[in-house]
Design an enzyme around this catalytic site. Structure first.
Site, PDB file in Angstrom:
ATOM      1  N   TYR A 141     -12.956   4.035  33.877  1.00 25.88           N
ATOM      2  CA  TYR A 141     -12.563   2.638  34.065  1.00 25.88           C
ATOM      3  C   TYR A 141     -11.080   2.511  34.442  1.00 25.88           C
ATOM      4  O   TYR A 141     -10.651   1.467  34.924  1.00 25.88           O
ATOM      5  CB  TYR A 141     -12.840   1.801  32.810  1.00 25.88           C
ATOM      6  CG  TYR A 141     -14.313   1.589  32.508  1.00 25.88           C
ATOM      7  CD1 TYR A 141     -15.303   2.070  33.361  1.00 25.88           C
ATOM      8  CD2 TYR A 141     -14.721   0.910  31.368  1.00 25.88           C
ATOM      9  CE1 TYR A 141     -16.644   1.890  33.089  1.00 25.88           C
ATOM     10  CE2 TYR A 141     -16.070   0.719  31.088  1.00 25.88           C
ATOM     11  CZ  TYR A 141     -17.019   1.211  31.949  1.00 25.88           C
ATOM     12  OH  TYR A 141     -18.356   1.035  31.666  1.00 25.88           O
ATOM     13  N   LYS A 192     -21.385  14.707  28.801  1.00 28.28           N
ATOM     14  CA  LYS A 192     -22.293  15.155  29.859  1.00 28.28           C
ATOM     15  C   LYS A 192     -21.719  16.479  30.355  1.00 28.28           C
ATOM     16  O   LYS A 192     -21.404  16.666  31.525  1.00 28.28           O
ATOM     17  CB  LYS A 192     -22.353  14.079  30.962  1.00 28.28           C
ATOM     18  CG  LYS A 192     -23.418  14.289  32.001  1.00 28.28           C
ATOM     19  CD  LYS A 192     -24.842  14.052  31.497  1.00 28.28           C
ATOM     20  CE  LYS A 192     -25.847  14.390  32.596  1.00 28.28           C
ATOM     21  NZ  LYS A 192     -27.233  14.441  32.102  1.00 28.28           N
ATOM     22  N   ASP A 224     -27.599  11.307  28.118  1.00 26.94           N
ATOM     23  CA  ASP A 224     -28.958  10.842  28.421  1.00 26.94           C
ATOM     24  C   ASP A 224     -29.861  11.000  27.192  1.00 26.94           C
ATOM     25  O   ASP A 224     -30.646  10.105  26.851  1.00 26.94           O
ATOM     26  CB  ASP A 224     -29.532  11.558  29.654  1.00 26.94           C
ATOM     27  CG  ASP A 224     -29.177  13.040  29.713  1.00 26.94           C
ATOM     28  OD1 ASP A 224     -28.352  13.486  28.896  1.00 26.94           O
ATOM     29  OD2 ASP A 224     -29.729  13.749  30.567  1.00 26.94           O
ATOM     30  N   ASP A 248     -19.513   2.231  26.369  1.00 33.14           N
ATOM     31  CA  ASP A 248     -19.822   0.869  26.804  1.00 33.14           C
ATOM     32  C   ASP A 248     -21.336   0.672  26.823  1.00 33.14           C
ATOM     33  O   ASP A 248     -21.884  -0.300  26.276  1.00 33.14           O
ATOM     34  CB  ASP A 248     -19.229   0.695  28.223  1.00 33.14           C
ATOM     35  CG  ASP A 248     -19.204  -0.748  28.694  1.00 33.14           C
ATOM     36  OD1 ASP A 248     -19.599  -1.623  27.918  1.00 33.14           O
ATOM     37  OD2 ASP A 248     -18.788  -0.977  29.844  1.00 33.14           O
ATOM     38  N   ASP A 252     -24.081  -1.145  23.721  1.00 34.17           N
ATOM     39  CA  ASP A 252     -24.952  -2.300  23.992  1.00 34.17           C
ATOM     40  C   ASP A 252     -26.391  -1.991  23.588  1.00 34.17           C
ATOM     41  O   ASP A 252     -27.097  -2.855  23.058  1.00 34.17           O
ATOM     42  CB  ASP A 252     -24.907  -2.687  25.472  1.00 34.17           C
ATOM     43  CG  ASP A 252     -23.812  -3.717  25.764  1.00 34.17           C
ATOM     44  OD1 ASP A 252     -22.838  -3.771  24.986  1.00 34.17           O
ATOM     45  OD2 ASP A 252     -23.931  -4.455  26.757  1.00 34.17           O
TER      46      ASP A 252
END
Ligand code: NAD
Length: 357
Positions: A141, A192, A224, A248, A252
Site C-alpha cells: 500500500y 506467501k 491462501d 486488510d 474483514d
C-alpha cells in the site's frame, strides 16, 4: 492532567456512529473524572469539500499534539472519481504514516449473544477470540514505485511495489509476540513465502525473534490457507500477524465470523503506544443518513482507546460491560438482527449503552 482526544468523524455513517461513541466517552469522562478534551477535525471527503485535500498538514500537526484519535470512516461515491492523489483514503494513509501508526490491532471477538448472527455454524464460532495484528505503514500500500504507465506498445500497465525492511518486520513481530503473552501464547505468522521474496524475509525475521519469546509458540501459514482456515476452524488461532494487504483482507473475513463488521473495533498504535482508534468497517454509503448503522464497533474502539492509550482500564471495562448488557437485553441494529430480538437504530443503540453505563 487533561488529555486531548482528536475526533475525526469522516464520511458516510462516520458522523452518525462517532456521535454515539462521543456521547459514551462524555459519560465516562464525567463518571470516571478522566479530564478528556475533545478536538474536532475533518478527514476524507469532508475535508476535500472544505480544503480540497483529504487531510491538511495543520490537522496532522494538531493530531501529533493529541493523546489519541477517534476516527469514524472515510470515502464514498461522491469522491470516487476525483484525482487518485487526493482520494479520501489518502487522508487515512497520511495520518497513519505521519504518526507512524504501524501496529493495527483488530480483535475478532464473538459475543455469545451474537452466535446466531454469524454466517458460520455456532459450533465453529462460539467462543471465538482472535487478535489480528496487521502491519499498517508498509508493504504494497505504500511501496514505491507505483503508478499506471504507458508501455512502448501503447498498452497501459498498473504496478505497485511490495517490500518490507527487516526493522519493519521486527517491530510488528514484537507487537504480536507481546500481545500473545497477554493471551493464549500462540502466534501464527501469515505470509506467501512460497512466491514472494518480501515474505521470505518476513518469515526469516519472525523465526529469528521467536527464541526471545520462548513462552510463545510461533507457527507459519500461507495466506491462501489462512483464508481457508479462518472460515473452516477459526478457533485454532490466537494472535495472527501479517503484512498490510493480507491483514486488510483477512481481518474483514474474520469480522464476518463475529456476526457483523459493525461490531469490530481496532487500534493503530505507534512505538509510544499512542494511537488512532476506529471501527474496522468503512463509511457504508449504502446506509448512510438512514440512522440504522451499528455504532458498537466505534463505541468499542473508544473503549480500546481508554485501555491502550490512556490507561483507563476501569472506564474501558465499564463500556465493554455496558455493550454486553445491551446485547443481553436483546437490542440489535439491522446488521446483527435475528428473529426474536428487537431491532433498533443507531441513536437508540447509543441510548441503550448510556443507560447501561
Ligand atoms: P463498508 O465497510 O463501508 O461496507 C460494507 C458493508 O457493510 C455494507 O453493506 C455496509 O452497509 C455494511 N456496514 C459497514 N459498517 C456497518 C455498520 N457500522 N453498521 C451496519 N452495517 C455496516 O465497505 P465498502 O462498502 O467496501 O466501502 C464503502 C466506502 O468506505 C468506500 O469509499 C471505501 O473506500 C471506504 N472504506 C473506508 C475505510 C476506512 O475509513 N477505514 C475502510 C474500508 C472502506
Amino acid at each position: 492532567m487533561s488529555r486531548n482526544i482528536m475526533i475525526l468523524p469522516g464520511d458516510g455513517i462516520g458522523p452518525e456512529i462517532v456521535r454515539e461513541a462521543c456521547r459514551v466517552l462524555e459519560a465516562v469522562n464525567d463518571s470516571f473524572d478522566l479530564k478528556l478534551n475533545f478536538v474536532d477535525e475533518l478527514i476524507g471527503g469532508a475535508s476535500i469539500d472544505v480544503y480540497g485535500e483529504p487531510l491538511t498538514d495543520a490537522a496532522v500537526e494538531r493530531a501529533r499534539e493529541c493523546d489519541a484519535i477517534l476516527l469514524g470512516a472515510v470515502g464514498g461515491p461522491k469522491w470516487d472519481t476525483i484525482d487518485r492523489a487526493i482520494r479520501p483514503e489518502r487522508g487515512l494513509l497520511k495520518i497513519r504514516s505521519s504518526l507512524e501508526l504501524y501496529a493495527n490491532l483488530r480483535p475478532a471477538l464473538l459475543y455469545p449473544q451474537l452466535v446466531d448472527a454469524s454466517s458460520l455454524k455456532p459450533e465453529v464460532v462460539s467462543g471465538l477470540d482472535i487478535l489480528i495484528v496487521r502491519e499498517l505503514t508498509g508493504g504494497i500500500y505504500f511501496g514505491e514505485p507505483r503508478g499506471i504507465r504507458t508501455l512502448e506498445n501503447g498498452e497501459r500497465e498498473g504496478y505497485n511495489t511490495y517490500k518490507y525492511s527487516e526493522s519493519e518486520i521486527e517491530r510488528i513481530g514484537r507487537t504480536a509476540f507481546e500481545m500473545a503473552r497477554k493471551r493464549n501464547k500462540k502466534v501464527c505468522s501469515v505470509d506467501k513465502a512460497n512466491v514472494l521474496e518480501a515474505t521470505i524475509l518476513w518469515r526469516e525475521v519472525m523465526d529469528r525473534l521467536a527464541p526471545e519469546y520462548p513462552d510463545v509458540a510461533l507457527s507459519h501459514m500461507y495466506v491462501d490457507n489462512a483464508a481457508m482456515q479462518l472460515v473452516r476452524a477459526p478457533k485454532q488461532f490466537d494472535v495472527l500477524v501479517t503484512g498490510n494487504m493480507f491483514g486488510d483482507i483477512l481481518s474483514d473475513a474474520a469480522a464476518m465470523l463475529t456476526g457483523s463488521i459493525g461490531m469490530l473495533p481496532s487500534a493503530s498504535l505507534n512505538k509510544h503506544g499512542r494511537g488512532m482508534y476506529e471501527p474496522c468497517h468503512g463509511s457504508a454509503p449504502d446506509i448512510a443518513g438512514q440512522g440504522i448503522a451499528n455504532p458498537l464497533a466505534t463505541i468499542l474502539s473508544a473503549s480500546m482507546m481508554l485501555r491502550y492509550s490512556l490507561g483507563e482500564t476501569a472506564a474501558a471495562d465499564a463500556i465493554e460491560t455496558a455493550v454486553g448488557e445491551v446485547l443481553d437485553q436483546g437490542l440489535r441494529t439491522a446488521d446483527i438482527y435475528t428473529s426474536g430480538t428487537e431491532k433498533v437504530g443507531t441513536v437508540q443503540m447509543g441510548d441503550a449503552v448510556l443507560a447501561a453505563l
